[in-house]
Design an enzyme around this catalytic site. Structure first.
Site, PDB file in Angstrom:
ATOM      1  N   SER A 166      43.217  29.949  38.632  1.00 42.31           N
ATOM      2  CA  SER A 166      42.521  28.940  38.992  1.00 42.31           C
ATOM      3  C   SER A 166      41.117  29.206  39.723  1.00 42.31           C
ATOM      4  O   SER A 166      40.918  30.419  40.242  1.00 42.31           O
ATOM      5  CB  SER A 166      43.486  28.061  39.940  1.00 42.31           C
ATOM      6  N   TYR A 179      48.984  26.607  46.989  1.00 43.01           N
ATOM      7  CA  TYR A 179      48.425  26.983  45.486  1.00 43.01           C
ATOM      8  C   TYR A 179      47.271  28.144  45.495  1.00 43.01           C
ATOM      9  O   TYR A 179      47.413  28.994  44.714  1.00 43.01           O
ATOM     10  CB  TYR A 179      47.839  25.599  45.202  1.00 43.01           C
TER      11      TYR A 179
HETATM   12  P1  NAD Z   1      50.835  19.955  34.281  1.00 47.68           P
HETATM   13  O1  NAD Z   1      51.648  19.531  35.760  1.00 47.68           O
HETATM   14  O2  NAD Z   1      50.717  18.960  33.388  1.00 47.68           O
HETATM   15  O3  NAD Z   1      51.951  20.808  33.594  1.00 47.68           O
HETATM   16  C1  NAD Z   1      52.960  21.681  34.111  1.00 47.68           C
HETATM   17  C2  NAD Z   1      54.183  21.719  33.514  1.00 47.68           C
HETATM   18  O4  NAD Z   1      54.845  22.816  33.958  1.00 47.68           O
HETATM   19  C3  NAD Z   1      55.125  20.348  33.540  1.00 47.68           C
HETATM   20  O5  NAD Z   1      55.194  19.972  32.106  1.00 47.68           O
HETATM   21  C4  NAD Z   1      56.379  20.756  34.277  1.00 47.68           C
HETATM   22  O6  NAD Z   1      57.351  20.079  33.980  1.00 47.68           O
HETATM   23  C5  NAD Z   1      56.463  22.330  34.240  1.00 47.68           C
HETATM   24  N1  NAD Z   1      57.302  23.003  34.903  1.00 47.68           N
HETATM   25  C6  NAD Z   1      57.037  22.760  36.530  1.00 47.68           C
HETATM   26  N2  NAD Z   1      58.197  23.487  36.992  1.00 47.68           N
HETATM   27  C7  NAD Z   1      58.650  24.454  35.988  1.00 47.68           C
HETATM   28  C8  NAD Z   1      59.882  25.022  36.099  1.00 47.68           C
HETATM   29  N3  NAD Z   1      60.252  25.574  37.185  1.00 47.68           N
HETATM   30  N4  NAD Z   1      60.106  25.750  35.007  1.00 47.68           N
HETATM   31  C9  NAD Z   1      59.409  25.292  33.601  1.00 47.68           C
HETATM   32  N5  NAD Z   1      58.427  24.388  33.914  1.00 47.68           N
HETATM   33  C10 NAD Z   1      58.013  23.859  34.753  1.00 47.68           C
HETATM   34  O7  NAD Z   1      49.999  20.807  34.848  1.00 47.68           O
HETATM   35  P2  NAD Z   1      48.640  21.479  33.781  1.00 47.68           P
HETATM   36  O8  NAD Z   1      47.393  20.642  34.225  1.00 47.68           O
HETATM   37  O9  NAD Z   1      48.961  21.296  32.572  1.00 47.68           O
HETATM   38  O10 NAD Z   1      48.603  22.835  34.248  1.00 47.68           O
HETATM   39  C11 NAD Z   1      48.759  24.172  33.664  1.00 47.68           C
HETATM   40  C12 NAD Z   1      48.415  25.220  34.248  1.00 47.68           C
HETATM   41  O11 NAD Z   1      47.106  25.106  34.478  1.00 47.68           O
HETATM   42  C13 NAD Z   1      49.255  25.532  36.039  1.00 47.68           C
HETATM   43  O12 NAD Z   1      49.417  26.625  35.874  1.00 47.68           O
HETATM   44  C14 NAD Z   1      48.044  24.998  36.570  1.00 47.68           C
HETATM   45  O13 NAD Z   1      48.237  25.383  37.831  1.00 47.68           O
HETATM   46  C15 NAD Z   1      46.786  25.511  35.908  1.00 47.68           C
HETATM   47  N6  NAD Z   1      45.365  24.883  36.263  1.00 47.68           N
HETATM   48  C16 NAD Z   1      45.312  23.415  35.868  1.00 47.68           C
HETATM   49  C17 NAD Z   1      44.016  23.016  36.288  1.00 47.68           C
HETATM   50  C18 NAD Z   1      43.782  21.579  35.956  1.00 47.68           C
HETATM   51  O14 NAD Z   1      42.787  21.265  36.522  1.00 47.68           O
HETATM   52  N7  NAD Z   1      44.752  20.912  35.397  1.00 47.68           N
HETATM   53  C19 NAD Z   1      43.120  23.843  36.763  1.00 47.68           C
HETATM   54  C20 NAD Z   1      43.359  25.252  37.125  1.00 47.68           C
HETATM   55  C21 NAD Z   1      44.469  25.658  36.802  1.00 47.68           C
END
Ligand code: NAD
Length: 283
Positions: A166, A179
């Site tokens: 991130s 985070y």
């Molecule tokens: P999201 O919350 O939509 O998806 C995360 C998924 O992980 C969910 O479906 C959730 O059910 C699943 N999850 C949670 N705990 C779990 C566990 N213990 N075992 C298995 N699955 C589990 O998030 P996203 O926006 O799709 O983000 C995906 C990745 O990208 C994450 O690592 C997030 O930190 C990173 N990220 C996202 C952004 C953004 O702007 N959306 C920016 C930087 C990094």
């Protein structure tokens, strides 16, 4: 090297954790379109299965959805058995399970005036269990699947892992202490594991998305009542040279590149996908 159509990806098997999420579900369809057999893993089992069905309907390619907890080794090992039987040996792992929670977040950006109320809203009022949960989900939720699924890559003498870091890993964003610490650990671990497994021809890289609106950060970027950009949302746009939030599709190309042989001499890097946020000093 001629690889204009990513032929090397066809009929390979990719495990995608957090595959039911905003980024994972859109990435799963794209990778399936490239000919990759997808194993969609998510704590939310029905959602994982739904995404796998969507993938099959859209691309006609093989996909399975499995309820899996990335923090539970037994659950990962059980998922691997099913994947090996139904799809074959694992070639790729994408660690996309992760996220933030208000419980690992402070209300205040900085502690300025000391009062009972402000202390409660600062680092000193943080819920240590909330901090631990956010840290564990992101860091251990990357470590454990890497340990379980890369054994297939060892057997095959080749493989690639893509982690999700991130912007918060380069310079921590205010409020999201847990985070930020976890994502910095993921970037560091990406380099460490890349070195450790380099002689096994297993490449380990990460992407660092900038700001993409999803369920986990909506409460930080938009005002719940008015639906307008929050002060923080405005600040982010101001500091993103391209002047907007990202679209999930804009993550697909970089991940595909990192999986493919186009990146066969690339390991241990973290690629920002951020509209220039990380490059900009703010002045
Ligand atoms: P999201 O919350 O939509 O998806 C995360 C998924 O992980 C969910 O479906 C959730 O059910 C699943 N999850 C949670 N705990 C779990 C566990 N213990 N075992 C298995 N699955 C589990 O998030 P996203 O926006 O799709 O983000 C995906 C990745 O990208 C994450 O690592 C997030 O930190 C990173 N990220 C996202 C952004 C953004 O702007 N959306 C920016 C930087 C990094």
């Amino acid at each position: 090297m001629k690889n204009l159509h990513f032929e090397d990806l066809k009929n390979t098997v990719c495990v995608l954790t957090g595959g039911g999420g905003a980024i994972g579900s859109s990435l799963g369809v794209y990778l399936s379109e490239m000919g990759i057999k997808m194993a969609i893993l998510d704590l939310n089992g029905p959602r994982a299965k739904e995404v796998a069905e969507e993938i099959k309907a859209k691309t006609g390619n093989e996909a399975i959805g499995l309820e899996t907890n990335v923090l539970d080794k037994n659950s990962l090992v059980a998922a691997k058995k099913i994947i090996n039987t139904k799809l074959g040996k694992v070639n790729f792992l994408i660690n996309a399970a992760g996220g933030n929670s208000p419980k690992g977040t402070t209300d205040l950006e900085q502690l300025e005036n000391i009062s009972e109320e402000n202390l409660q809203k600062s680092f000193y009022g943080m819920d240590i269990d909330g901090f631990r949960k956010v840290y564990d989900l992101n860091f251990n939720g990357t470590l454990l699947p890497s340990m379980v699924f890369s054994t297939d890559m060892l057997d095959q003498g080749k493989g690639a892992i893509v982690n999700f870091s991130s912007m918060s890993a380069f310079h921590p964003l205010t409020r999201v202490g847990a985070y930020s610490a976890a994502k910095a650990a993921i970037s560091n671990f990406t380099e460490w594991l890349a070195v450790h497994l380099a002689k096994q021809n297993i490449r380990v890289n990460a992407v660092a998305p900038g700001f993409f609106v999803g369920e986990q950060n909506r409460f930080l970027l938009y005002d719940e009542k008015t639906g307008k950009l929050s002060a923080r949302g405005k600040k982010i746009i101001k500091n993103t040279p391209m002047g907007r939030f990202g679209e999930y599709e804009e993550i697909h190309g970089t991940v595909t590149y990192l999986l493919s042989d186009l990146a066969k001499f690339v390991t241990g890097i973290v690629i920002p996908i951020d509209g220039g946020f990380n490059a900009f000093s703010g002045v």
